[in-house]
Write a protein that holds these residues in place. Structure first.
Motif, PDB file in Angstrom:
ATOM      1  N   THR A 302       0.826  -1.213   0.000  1.00 32.38           N
ATOM      2  CA  THR A 302       0.000   0.000   0.000  1.00 32.38           C
ATOM      3  C   THR A 302       0.853   1.253   0.000  1.00 32.38           C
ATOM      4  OG1 THR A 302      -0.142  -0.116   2.418  1.00 32.38           O
ATOM      5  CG2 THR A 302      -1.927  -1.145   1.160  1.00 32.38           C
ATOM      6  N   THR A 303       2.176   1.085   0.088  1.00 39.79           N
ATOM      7  CA  THR A 303       3.106   2.207   0.006  1.00 39.79           C
ATOM      8  C   THR A 303       3.866   2.106  -1.310  1.00 39.79           C
ATOM      9  OG1 THR A 303       3.381   2.187   2.419  1.00 39.79           O
ATOM     10  CG2 THR A 303       5.004   3.424   1.134  1.00 39.79           C
ATOM     11  N   PRO A 304       3.395   2.749  -2.360  1.00 43.69           N
ATOM     12  CA  PRO A 304       4.032   2.582  -3.662  1.00 43.69           C
ATOM     13  C   PRO A 304       5.383   3.285  -3.748  1.00 43.69           C
ATOM     14  CG  PRO A 304       2.307   4.239  -3.783  1.00 43.69           C
ATOM     15  CD  PRO A 304       2.221   3.633  -2.412  1.00 43.69           C
ATOM     16  N   ILE A 305       6.176   2.800  -4.677  1.00 44.66           N
ATOM     17  CA  ILE A 305       7.472   3.419  -4.971  1.00 44.66           C
ATOM     18  C   ILE A 305       7.339   4.128  -6.308  1.00 44.66           C
ATOM     19  CG2 ILE A 305       9.950   3.049  -5.219  1.00 44.66           C
ATOM     20  CD1 ILE A 305       9.527   0.290  -3.928  1.00 44.66           C
ATOM     21  N   MET A 306       7.692   5.412  -6.334  1.00 43.15           N
ATOM     22  CA  MET A 306       7.680   6.192  -7.563  1.00 43.15           C
ATOM     23  C   MET A 306       9.128   6.493  -7.944  1.00 43.15           C
ATOM     24  SD  MET A 306       4.379   6.314  -7.622  1.00 43.15           S
ATOM     25  CE  MET A 306       4.029   7.450  -8.965  1.00 43.15           C
ATOM     26  N   ALA A 307       9.367   6.716  -9.231  1.00 48.16           N
ATOM     27  CA  ALA A 307      10.727   7.017  -9.692  1.00 48.16           C
ATOM     28  C   ALA A 307      10.709   8.223 -10.608  1.00 48.16           C
ATOM     29  CB  ALA A 307      11.333   5.821 -10.405  1.00 48.16           C
ATOM     30  N   ASP A 308      11.744   9.018 -10.551  1.00 49.58           N
ATOM     31  CA  ASP A 308      11.892  10.149 -11.460  1.00 49.58           C
ATOM     32  C   ASP A 308      11.915   9.633 -12.898  1.00 49.58           C
ATOM     33  OD1 ASP A 308      13.765  12.131 -13.065  1.00 49.58           O
ATOM     34  OD2 ASP A 308      12.990  13.245 -11.342  1.00 49.58           O
ATOM     35  N   PRO A 309      11.197  10.271 -13.830  1.00 49.94           N
ATOM     36  CA  PRO A 309      11.166   9.799 -15.226  1.00 49.94           C
ATOM     37  C   PRO A 309      12.540   9.627 -15.850  1.00 49.94           C
ATOM     38  CG  PRO A 309       9.486  11.479 -14.870  1.00 49.94           C
ATOM     39  CD  PRO A 309      10.320  11.437 -13.621  1.00 49.94           C
ATOM     40  N   SER A 310      13.523  10.372 -15.381  1.00 57.50           N
ATOM     41  CA  SER A 310      14.865  10.278 -15.968  1.00 57.50           C
ATOM     42  C   SER A 310      15.543   8.942 -15.666  1.00 57.50           C
ATOM     43  CB  SER A 310      15.748  11.422 -15.443  1.00 57.50           C
ATOM     44  OG  SER A 310      15.951  11.302 -14.029  1.00 57.50           O
ATOM     45  N   LEU A 311      14.960   8.153 -14.756  1.00 60.52           N
ATOM     46  CA  LEU A 311      15.560   6.868 -14.360  1.00 60.52           C
ATOM     47  C   LEU A 311      14.950   5.681 -15.102  1.00 60.52           C
ATOM     48  CD1 LEU A 311      15.575   7.461 -10.481  1.00 60.52           C
ATOM     49  CD2 LEU A 311      17.389   7.986 -12.120  1.00 60.52           C
ATOM     50  N   ALA A 312      14.075   5.940 -16.068  1.00 53.84           N
ATOM     51  CA  ALA A 312      13.327   4.861 -16.722  1.00 53.84           C
ATOM     52  C   ALA A 312      14.222   3.861 -17.432  1.00 53.84           C
ATOM     53  CB  ALA A 312      12.320   5.453 -17.708  1.00 53.84           C
ATOM     54  N   ALA A 313      15.418   4.273 -17.853  1.00 56.68           N
ATOM     55  CA  ALA A 313      16.298   3.369 -18.612  1.00 56.68           C
ATOM     56  C   ALA A 313      17.094   2.419 -17.714  1.00 56.68           C
ATOM     57  CB  ALA A 313      17.256   4.182 -19.474  1.00 56.68           C
ATOM     58  N   LEU A 314      17.047   2.597 -16.412  1.00 55.78           N
ATOM     59  CA  LEU A 314      17.807   1.728 -15.505  1.00 55.78           C
ATOM     60  C   LEU A 314      17.259   0.303 -15.559  1.00 55.78           C
ATOM     61  CD1 LEU A 314      18.225   4.035 -12.366  1.00 55.78           C
ATOM     62  CD2 LEU A 314      19.848   3.638 -14.251  1.00 55.78           C
ATOM     63  N   ARG A 315      18.142  -0.679 -15.407  1.00 59.10           N
ATOM     64  CA  ARG A 315      17.756  -2.095 -15.447  1.00 59.10           C
ATOM     65  C   ARG A 315      17.928  -2.716 -14.059  1.00 59.10           C
ATOM     66  NH1 ARG A 315      15.067  -1.908 -19.963  1.00 59.10           N
ATOM     67  NH2 ARG A 315      15.026  -4.202 -19.971  1.00 59.10           N
ATOM     68  N   ILE A 316      17.034  -3.667 -13.754  1.00 59.17           N
ATOM     69  CA  ILE A 316      17.022  -4.306 -12.437  1.00 59.17           C
ATOM     70  C   ILE A 316      17.109  -5.821 -12.604  1.00 59.17           C
ATOM     71  CG2 ILE A 316      15.760  -4.604 -10.275  1.00 59.17           C
ATOM     72  CD1 ILE A 316      16.653  -1.743 -10.766  1.00 59.17           C
ATOM     73  N   SER A 317      17.991  -6.459 -11.839  1.00 59.77           N
ATOM     74  CA  SER A 317      18.082  -7.914 -11.768  1.00 59.77           C
ATOM     75  C   SER A 317      18.239  -8.313 -10.311  1.00 59.77           C
ATOM     76  CB  SER A 317      19.271  -8.439 -12.585  1.00 59.77           C
ATOM     77  OG  SER A 317      19.116  -8.166 -13.958  1.00 59.77           O
ATOM     78  N   GLY A 318      17.685  -9.468  -9.956  1.00 58.80           N
ATOM     79  CA  GLY A 318      17.838  -9.948  -8.585  1.00 58.80           C
ATOM     80  C   GLY A 318      16.556 -10.501  -8.019  1.00 58.80           C
ATOM     81  N   LEU A 343       7.973   9.759   1.894  1.00 54.62           N
ATOM     82  CA  LEU A 343       6.832  10.636   2.098  1.00 54.62           C
ATOM     83  C   LEU A 343       5.740   9.843   2.807  1.00 54.62           C
ATOM     84  CD1 LEU A 343       6.784  12.362  -1.415  1.00 54.62           C
ATOM     85  CD2 LEU A 343       7.677  13.286   0.737  1.00 54.62           C
ATOM     86  N   PRO A 344       4.754  10.512   3.401  1.00 52.36           N
ATOM     87  CA  PRO A 344       3.721   9.785   4.161  1.00 52.36           C
ATOM     88  C   PRO A 344       3.001   8.714   3.346  1.00 52.36           C
ATOM     89  CG  PRO A 344       3.601  12.135   4.610  1.00 52.36           C
ATOM     90  CD  PRO A 344       4.582  11.972   3.494  1.00 52.36           C
ATOM     91  N   ASP A 345       2.814   8.952   2.050  1.00 53.19           N
ATOM     92  CA  ASP A 345       2.011   8.024   1.256  1.00 53.19           C
ATOM     93  C   ASP A 345       2.795   7.277   0.187  1.00 53.19           C
ATOM     94  OD1 ASP A 345       2.522  10.290  -0.206  1.00 53.19           O
ATOM     95  OD2 ASP A 345       0.577  10.291  -1.237  1.00 53.19           O
ATOM     96  N   ARG A 346       4.107   7.483   0.071  1.00 54.62           N
ATOM     97  CA  ARG A 346       4.876   6.835  -0.971  1.00 54.62           C
ATOM     98  C   ARG A 346       6.377   6.980  -0.719  1.00 54.62           C
ATOM     99  NH1 ARG A 346       3.344  11.800  -2.883  1.00 54.62           N
ATOM    100  NH2 ARG A 346       4.931  13.065  -3.929  1.00 54.62           N
ATOM    101  N   LEU A 347       7.145   6.232  -1.490  1.00 54.99           N
ATOM    102  CA  LEU A 347       8.603   6.371  -1.529  1.00 54.99           C
ATOM    103  C   LEU A 347       8.991   6.855  -2.912  1.00 54.99           C
ATOM    104  CD1 LEU A 347       9.600   2.969   0.153  1.00 54.99           C
ATOM    105  CD2 LEU A 347       9.491   5.226   1.253  1.00 54.99           C
ATOM    106  N   GLU A 348      10.043   7.695  -2.985  1.00 52.18           N
ATOM    107  CA  GLU A 348      10.472   8.212  -4.285  1.00 52.18           C
ATOM    108  C   GLU A 348      11.944   7.906  -4.497  1.00 52.18           C
ATOM    109  OE1 GLU A 348       9.583  12.363  -4.423  1.00 52.18           O
ATOM    110  OE2 GLU A 348       7.454  12.037  -4.843  1.00 52.18           O
ATOM    111  N   LEU A 349      12.249   7.429  -5.707  1.00 52.31           N
ATOM    112  CA  LEU A 349      13.640   7.214  -6.108  1.00 52.31           C
ATOM    113  C   LEU A 349      14.057   8.399  -6.972  1.00 52.31           C
ATOM    114  CD1 LEU A 349      13.589   3.419  -7.048  1.00 52.31           C
ATOM    115  CD2 LEU A 349      14.906   4.475  -5.196  1.00 52.31           C
TER     116      LEU A 349
END
Length: 352
Positions: A302-318, A343-349
């Protein structure tokens, strides 16, 4: 439940409520019920009907049995005979027991065999919740986070409608009643197999999508109903174990859902441990984009993670624990030298 099984169940119930009940008969009946979930269900339904049918006449039969009992029989003093005679019918004289047995048997057979039956049940899970449901036919249905399904079981069919989320079906074998899962205008038909159905709602520039992953056995995927935002599956597709069928429509120009352009279903062979990782409380990523990884992790919290649009090209493995938004965000931040803002309602990268 077939007509033959229903009739056999009625006969077993009548025999068990008759004057010749024995330990051997009870063992045989248990062995008969153990043949399948359909046998057990027929026996349970028949027993309920028997109690309703026999209950009306039970008192009268008990009184008649007491009146017909030879004087001095029944043992322990006055009144003992009638009391014993009314105890589940085991002490009834043979003629009365036989009469009631035949009457109730006819009624039970008529209702079980002649009257179609069906059960309709709804099941759902909340965010981050998982649930295992054993259906009455013996099928195991595992529901992932935020899943809604409706199950209908009848004499002729087994049908499940997935209204959202993800479910893993381990289908009990029953050649006379195919198991059909409906989702997004598509039907998946099996008789005894294991497969995953995942329905993803529209969002982030994409229309509703459906993934069907076959773990073992064989299924047939076909169009159930024609819709503008789903591809036409003609002819039906026969899937083999290990395959995934992706049925989706890509958004048209401008991202207007009303202009969705259906694309043809596509097949691939995913890593099965990755597809079923949610059953272990895990999410596995193999070079996924950051938006894809965030969308998956956000399903479980219920606590979503948001990311700055400039980070969209990053890749995740694991491998990551589902529901642990903070742990995932910190791991990604460490991996790509980012910072996490809480933040109270979310996390931001965010970039450093």
């Amino acid at each position: 439940m077939t007509r033959e099984i229903a009739a056999e169940a009625a006969v077993w119930i009548a025999r068990l409520h008759g004057p010749d009940r024995s330990n051997h008969m009870e063992r045989e009946c248990r062995a008969w019920q153990a043949k399948s979930a359909a046998h057990r269900l027929a026996f349970e339904r028949g027993t309920d009907l028997w109690m309703e049918a026999a209950g009306v006449d039970r008192a009268a039969v008990a009184r008649a049995a007491a009146a017909s009992r030879p004087e001095g029989q029944g043992g322990q003093g006055q009144g003992a005979g009638p009391a014993n005679a009314g105890t589940r019918g085991w002490g009834w004289p043979r003629p009365w027991a036989l009469a009631l047995s035949l009457t109730a048997t006819v009624l039970v057979v008529a209702v079980l065999v002649g009257q179609p039956w069906r059960d309709i049940d709804s099941y759902d899970t909340g965010i981050g919740e998982q649930r295992l449901v054993i259906l009455k036919d013996g099928t195991r249905m595992s529901l992932n986070t935020s899943t809604r399904v409706q199950v209908e079981l009848s004499q002729t069919q087994r049908r499940v409608r997935v209204e959202g989320g993800e479910a893993f079906f381990e289908v009990a074998k029953d050649a006379s009643r195919p198991f059909v899962v409906q989702a997004a205008g598509t039907e998946v038909t099996a008789t005894g197999t294991a497969f995953v159905v995942r329905l993803t709602p529209p969002g982030a520039g994409a229309s509703q999508s459906l993934d069907v992953t076959l773990v073992e056995g064989q299924v047939v995927v076909r169009e159930a109903e024609r819709r503008a935002d789903t591809p036409k599956i003609v002819p039906p597709i026969v899937m083999a174990a290990g395959e995934r069928l992706r049925v989706r429509g890509d958004q048209g120009p401008g991202g207007n859902a009303s202009k969705a352009t259906p694309t043809q279903p596509q097949r691939d062979r995913p890593r099965m441990d990755q597809v079923l990782a949610w059953k272990r409380g895990e999410a596995v990523f193999d070079n996924a984009s950051l938006p894809q990884a965030l969308a998956e992790m956000n399903r479980y919290s219920t606590t979503p993670i948001m990311a700055d649009p400039s980070l969209a090209a990053l890749r995740i493995s694991g491998l990551f624990k589902t529901g642990d938004s903070a742990g995932f965000a910190q791991a990604v931040a460490t991996l790509h030298d980012l910072r996490v803002r809480e933040l109270p309602d979310r996390l931001e990268l965010l970039p450093r």
